[in-house]
Design an enzyme around this catalytic site. Structure first.
Site, mmCIF file in Angstrom:
data_model
loop_
_atom_site.group_PDB
_atom_site.id
_atom_site.type_symbol
_atom_site.label_atom_id
_atom_site.label_comp_id
_atom_site.label_asym_id
_atom_site.label_seq_id
_atom_site.Cartn_x
_atom_site.Cartn_y
_atom_site.Cartn_z
ATOM 1 N N ARG A 37 32.783 18.050 46.505
ATOM 2 C CA ARG A 37 32.109 17.744 47.718
ATOM 3 C C ARG A 37 32.854 17.340 48.700
ATOM 4 O O ARG A 37 33.000 15.932 48.167
ATOM 5 C CB ARG A 37 31.349 18.015 47.739
ATOM 6 C CG ARG A 37 30.199 18.359 49.167
ATOM 7 C CD ARG A 37 28.589 18.353 48.803
ATOM 8 N NE ARG A 37 28.145 16.817 48.704
ATOM 9 C CZ ARG A 37 27.273 16.444 49.604
ATOM 10 N NH1 ARG A 37 26.274 17.405 49.821
ATOM 11 N NH2 ARG A 37 26.583 15.057 48.843
ATOM 12 N N THR B 143 33.616 15.852 54.895
ATOM 13 C CA THR B 143 33.617 17.355 55.361
ATOM 14 C C THR B 143 32.010 17.788 55.174
ATOM 15 O O THR B 143 31.899 19.094 55.683
ATOM 16 C CB THR B 143 34.195 18.269 55.506
ATOM 17 O OG1 THR B 143 34.452 18.258 54.191
ATOM 18 C CG2 THR B 143 36.260 17.365 56.194
ATOM 19 N N ASP C 100 23.223 10.424 42.845
ATOM 20 C CA ASP C 100 24.727 11.780 42.159
ATOM 21 C C ASP C 100 24.466 12.244 40.985
ATOM 22 O O ASP C 100 24.665 11.500 40.141
ATOM 23 C CB ASP C 100 25.999 11.223 42.839
ATOM 24 C CG ASP C 100 26.585 11.572 42.240
ATOM 25 O OD1 ASP C 100 27.584 12.399 41.175
ATOM 26 O OD2 ASP C 100 28.244 12.281 43.190
ATOM 27 N N ASP D 123 27.257 11.457 38.597
ATOM 28 C CA ASP D 123 27.312 10.187 38.139
ATOM 29 C C ASP D 123 25.859 9.967 37.005
ATOM 30 O O ASP D 123 26.629 9.558 36.856
ATOM 31 C CB ASP D 123 27.330 8.976 39.415
ATOM 32 C CG ASP D 123 28.435 9.243 40.292
ATOM 33 O OD1 ASP D 123 29.444 10.056 39.829
ATOM 34 O OD2 ASP D 123 28.343 8.636 41.951
#
Ligand code: PRP
Ligand code: URA
Length: 209
Positions: A104, A108, A200, A203
């Site tokens: 991603r 944006t 995340d 991560d």
């Protein structure tokens, strides 16, 4: 016709809420995501067809059941989706594995494709796309479009945590796809992260930052 299945199961809920905690480290996070995936796979395969088969037990012959011929494939969306593959393979060890690489764009929030390798006969398989997080829905919607372009017709999507925004996008763009959700969270924040979420997922699975 697809549908939205929010898995309301106490064991699943306990495990998902456990790994949300920021103090849970990589090893434990990875192990529990695997367990969660196993439980989700159990629910997501509930509709698989069975066929009759004659079997001999040590006592007698009986009419038993076995999974009907349709072949399965698991397609993780890289990277975080990789964390769900082992758990699913514990349940369906003969499944073939494809990989779709998307990240991603942090500005944006649009998905950027960088890899796609699928089983040659994926158009004849029932495909389980897996990714722990359904946030804006950009990544999963793009991955499923890629599969449809390769002729895949039977697609299910499994995610551990979803935001309402992502569910709406998937319903609009892929109404034919069944979506299995561990927990439906409240919303997205201004950075496109799920709230309360778990941060995340990539991560946390791989220990990167
Ligand atoms: C995360 C996650 C999904 C995506 C969800 O991946 O694993 O693929 O974001 O967000 P979306 O619904 O708004 O598209 P990320 O792009 O962080 O890549 P990674 O798995 O390599 O960490
Ligand atoms: N991707 C993640 O890993 N977490 C989020 O909350 C949103 C997208």
């Amino acid at each position: 016709m697809g549908g939205i299945h929010v898995m309301d199961h106490p064991l699943l809920r306990h495990k998902i809420d456990y790994i949300r905690r920021k103090e849970v480290g990589t090893k434990e996070f990875r192990e529990i995501i695997e367990e969660i995936s196993m439980l989700m796979c159990y629910e997501a395969t509930r509709e698989l067809k069975l066929e009759d088969v004659e079997i001999e037990t040590p006592i007698c012959t009986m009419q038993g059941k076995e999974l009907a011929g349709r072949k399965l494939a698991v397609v993780p969306i890289l990277r975080a989706g990789l964390g769900m593959v082992e758990g699913i393979l514990h349940m369906i060890p003969a499944a073939k594995i494809g990989h779709i690489g998307l990240y991603r764009d942090p500005e944006t929030l649009e998905p950027v494709e960088y890899y796609c390798k699928l089983p040659a006969d994926c158009d004849k398989r029932e495909v389980f796309v897996v990714d722990p997080m359904l946030a804006t829905g950009g990544s999963s919607a793009a991955a499923i479009t890629m599969l449809k372009e390769k002729g895949v017709k039977n697609i299910r999507f499994l995610c551990v945590i979803a935001a309402p925004e992502g569910v709406e996008k998937m319903k609009k763009e892929h109404p034919d796809v069944d979506i299995y959700i561990g927990v439906l969270d409240e919303k997205l924040n201004e950075h496109g992260y799920i709230v309360p979420g778990l941060g995340d997922a990539g991560d946390r699975i791989f220990g990167t930052k």
